[in-house]
Enzyme design. Structure first.
Site, mmCIF file in Angstrom:
data_model
loop_
_atom_site.group_PDB
_atom_site.id
_atom_site.type_symbol
_atom_site.label_atom_id
_atom_site.label_comp_id
_atom_site.label_asym_id
_atom_site.label_seq_id
_atom_site.Cartn_x
_atom_site.Cartn_y
_atom_site.Cartn_z
ATOM 1 N N GLN A 150 31.514 35.078 45.905
ATOM 2 C CA GLN A 150 32.268 35.933 46.988
ATOM 3 C C GLN A 150 31.462 37.071 47.827
ATOM 4 O O GLN A 150 31.539 37.186 48.892
ATOM 5 C CB GLN A 150 33.555 36.492 46.304
ATOM 6 C CG GLN A 150 34.471 37.363 47.343
ATOM 7 C CD GLN A 150 35.623 38.392 46.929
ATOM 8 O OE1 GLN A 150 36.544 37.336 46.711
ATOM 9 N NE2 GLN A 150 35.569 39.340 46.274
ATOM 10 N N ASP A 161 32.782 38.540 41.054
ATOM 11 C CA ASP A 161 33.017 37.633 41.891
ATOM 12 C C ASP A 161 31.650 37.410 42.819
ATOM 13 O O ASP A 161 31.659 37.775 43.912
ATOM 14 C CB ASP A 161 34.142 37.778 42.917
ATOM 15 C CG ASP A 161 35.397 37.999 41.916
ATOM 16 O OD1 ASP A 161 35.909 36.916 41.691
ATOM 17 O OD2 ASP A 161 35.786 39.247 41.851
ATOM 18 N N SER A 193 39.034 42.010 34.628
ATOM 19 C CA SER A 193 39.835 41.213 35.634
ATOM 20 C C SER A 193 41.239 41.680 35.579
ATOM 21 O O SER A 193 41.808 41.695 34.466
ATOM 22 C CB SER A 193 39.609 39.728 35.528
ATOM 23 O OG SER A 193 40.678 39.147 36.359
ATOM 24 N N SER A 194 42.017 41.441 36.764
ATOM 25 C CA SER A 194 43.481 41.902 36.808
ATOM 26 C C SER A 194 44.203 40.703 35.798
ATOM 27 O O SER A 194 45.018 41.016 35.393
ATOM 28 C CB SER A 194 44.031 41.791 37.995
ATOM 29 O OG SER A 194 43.501 42.995 38.983
ATOM 30 N N HIS A 198 37.406 48.078 38.606
ATOM 31 C CA HIS A 198 37.942 48.699 40.112
ATOM 32 C C HIS A 198 37.420 50.043 40.131
ATOM 33 O O HIS A 198 37.045 50.455 41.079
ATOM 34 C CB HIS A 198 39.377 48.441 40.533
ATOM 35 C CG HIS A 198 39.945 47.184 40.525
ATOM 36 N ND1 HIS A 198 40.750 46.636 39.609
ATOM 37 C CD2 HIS A 198 39.786 46.207 41.460
ATOM 38 C CE1 HIS A 198 41.274 45.312 39.893
ATOM 39 N NE2 HIS A 198 40.418 45.104 40.878
#
Length: 282
Positions: free
Chosen positions: A155, A152, A187-188, A37
């Site tokens: 997405q 992603d 990734s979270s 992020h």
């Protein structure tokens, strides 16, 4: 650093910034922030005067209630991390009621088939939920540019299609995947893995790298069968799907075509935690 949880207050603040001709970047997130992020945020900061980071765990894109309930929520840690990066960040962290009111429901979209394969096949309604929240955030923030990670990738293509079809005046920018030292895509969800399984999950990226090497000389069918065989021998990871597809249309490969970019897509369960990754093959 400014933090808003109300749409009205955020838009009032941003309208003043827009009136002063300041460029705005948007980084939509579901929180539990990590360096993947932060790489998006830093890219946005380098290309805009102001960056809005949304932190919102969107209920309409989860097809399984327990997955939504288990999704990590670390808002105070997220704010501390963002504050350490820059004071030119504006955080939008609304409640579900603020976003959806009493009607937590997705809109229906036409994505020209991009939503029918891979993630769309295994997560019913997921991309309608994604389209709904991204469109709402874009219209709320009115950014010059919005940034999404290529982890992603499906997405990302769907959001580009949504913006194109609705003729929305926002530039959608994809940014490279950030990886942990062992190659696991950041990734979270990685926070839900045990230390041992997190290390074992490097197997996913190693398989993708080998598939990339094989793609130069072997058929797509042989590669798919090889990948399935590798996961059948792995005690920690369960393969949900592995697909080689046209990067632009996401159409699964039948036979290699000249002048076509192909990408490998994979989804794996690691002790009940669903992980996805992808890699360009040519």
């Amino acid at each position: 650093m400014r933090v808003f949880d109300q749409k009205k207050e955020l838009t009032s603040f941003l309208q003043k910034e827009i009136a002063e001709k300041r460029t705005i970047g948007l980084v939509p997130t579901m929180g539990a922030l990590h360096q993947g992020h932060i790489s998006l945020v830093k890219t946005a900061l380098a290309e805009n005067d102001l960056v809005v980071v949304s932190i919102f765990v969107n209920p309409t894109q989860f097809d399984k209630k327990d997955d939504l309930e288990k999704y990590p929520k670390k808002i105070e840690q997220d704010l501390d991390l963002l504050s350490s990066v820059s004071q030119q960040i504006v955080v939008f962290s609304p409640s579900a009621d603020e976003i959806y009111g009493n009607n937590i429901k997705s809109q229906a979209y036409q994505f020209d088939g991009l939503d029918k394969v891979m993630e769309g096949e295994f997560r019913e309604g997921h991309f309608d939920g994604v389209g709904t929240i991204v469109e709402l955030f874009l219209k709320t923030v009115s950014p010059n540019r919005a940034y999404f990670g290529e982890k992603d990738f499906q997405q990302l293509q769907i959001i580009k299609k949504m913006v194109e079809s609705k003729k929305l005046p926002y530039q959608i920018i994809g940014c490279p995947i950030e990886r942990e030292p062992n190659g696991l895509a950041m990734s979270s969800r990685n926070e839900r893995l045990s230390k041992k399984v997190r290390q074992e999950a490097s197997f996913i990226y190693n398989v993708l790298l080998t598939a990339k090497t094989k793609f130069g000389t072997e058929s797509a069918y042989n590669i798919l069968e090889w990948v399935k065989a590798q996961f059948e021998k792995n005690a920690f990871l369960k393969l949900e799907y592995f697909e080689i597809a046209d990067e632009d249309t996401l159409t699964p490969i039948l036979k290699k075509q000249a002048n076509t970019k192909y990408r490998a897509f994979i989804a794996v369960y690691a002790n009940g935690v669903r992980l996805i990754d992808n890699l360009r093959l040519n």
